[in-house]
Design an enzyme around this catalytic site. Structure first.
Site, PDB file in Angstrom:
ATOM      1  CB  CYS A   1      -3.156   1.043   7.957  1.00 19.46           C
ATOM      2  SG  CYS A   1      -1.551   0.416   8.167  1.00 19.46           S
TER       3      CYS A   1
ATOM      4  CG  HIS B   1      -2.116  -0.673   1.296  1.00 19.62           C
ATOM      5  ND1 HIS B   1      -2.631  -1.243   2.443  1.00 19.62           N
ATOM      6  CD2 HIS B   1      -3.039  -0.912   0.323  1.00 19.62           C
ATOM      7  CE1 HIS B   1      -3.783  -1.813   2.177  1.00 19.62           C
ATOM      8  NE2 HIS B   1      -4.061  -1.634   0.901  1.00 19.62           N
TER       9      HIS B   1
END
Ligand code: ARG
Length: 296
Positions: A290, A194
């Site tokens: 996150c 990511h």
């Protein structure tokens, strides 16, 4: 407009419109956090290994760290059967329109095990009156929200990672719908799957990155927009998720404990480091950034 090469850039940094920086955040409770499958390389060997008491303590510590920076944290309950829902950066991309209204783009999770998380975020935002954008993606294309799409601090400019969890084609649709230019960065290493694992915007002028996770074109674009770039060393980036730090206010940087060289670099630029332990979550391939979603 979506740009992946500096020579294709059709605008200057000075042309970017101002956009309010996110000033609150959402966190999802870790009651149902677990490692039950492997969908990124960090999870290998960790199925069934989460210590729930430690995970809860670390989540509380992280929430306190954000609140100590003066950021209000809205709490959303985790759902049984959704062990990755605590990583609440991934299910949506919140935005503020040019007219000032708030909305969220719903993700289309690449990881099928996580697809069921999105509807809970949709319900949560819909109940609070946010515009829901749920009709952008069709077919096979994937998008994992703020795991891959990160607003430049204070500007209408979106940084979009692609290659592992998100498809590049998604950014054409997002750029049009949200009326924002997008810089699309190809991700090149499966451990940095990511964008938020290798790219952290600290303030309008400063980014913390792990350079080898990007292509040369991506590195050139980052250098162009950020006069100050901190390069995290490999061990801190790979094992401690140094670049998954978060700077909620342009001053404090919340980061996994032990990123010694990164912290020295941050402090030498005037940032205040707040170390937290996220070890239980590192086993799942996630850390500070996150575990929260930036909102307004
Ligand atoms: N186990 C989760 C997954 O692989 C971790 C997600 C971490 N989130 C992030 N934005 N990097 O989907």
């Amino acid at each position: 407009m979506v740009v992946s090469r500096l020579s294709d850039l059709p605008f200057q940094k000075a042309d970017l419109l101002d956009m309010p920086a996110a000033d609150r955040m959402v966190m999802t409770t870790p009651d149902h956090f677990d490692i039950q499958y492997v969908i990124n390389p960090h999870m290998e060997g960790h199925v069934g290994s989460v210590d729930p008491v430690k995970a809860r303590r670390q989540w509380d510590e992280l929430k306190n760290a954000f609140e100590s920076c003066g950021v209000p944290v809205d709490v959303m309950e985790g759902i049984p059967g959704q062990p990755d829902m605590v990583f609440c950066a991934n299910q949506t991309l919140p935005f503020i329109s040019e007219g000032g209204s708030r909305g969220v783009v719903l993700s289309k999770m690449h990881a099928l095990q996580r697809a069921g998380e999105v509807k809970h975020f949709e319900a949560w935002f819909a109940e609070k009156g946010w515009d829901i954008v749920d009709d952008l993606f069709h077919g096979d294309s994937d998008f994992e929200g703020m795991g891959d799409a990160i607003w430049h601090r204070g500007k209408r400019l979106l940084w979009g990672g692609y290659g592992f969890r998100t498809d590049r084609s998604i950014y054409d649709l997002i750029s049009r719908k949200l009326e924002t230019p997008v810089i699309a960065l190809q991700l090149d290493d499966p451990e940095f799957y990511h964008l938020d694992t290798c790219f952290c915007i600290l303030d309008e002028e400063t980014a913390l990155i792990y350079p080898p996770a990007f292509t040369p074109e991506g590195r050139d674009l980052i250098k162009h927009f950020f006069p100050r770039v901190i390069n995290a060393p490999e061990r801190e980036a790979r094992d401690l998720f140094a670049c998954n730090a978060h700077c909620p206010d342009g001053k404090h940087v919340v980061i996994q404990r032990g990123c010694t060289s990164t912290n020295e670099a941050l402090e030498s630029l005037g940032f205040t480091v707040i170390e937290v332990g996220t070890d239980e979550y590192l086993k799942s391939g996630g850390s500070v950034f996150c575990m929260k979603l930036m909102t307004w």
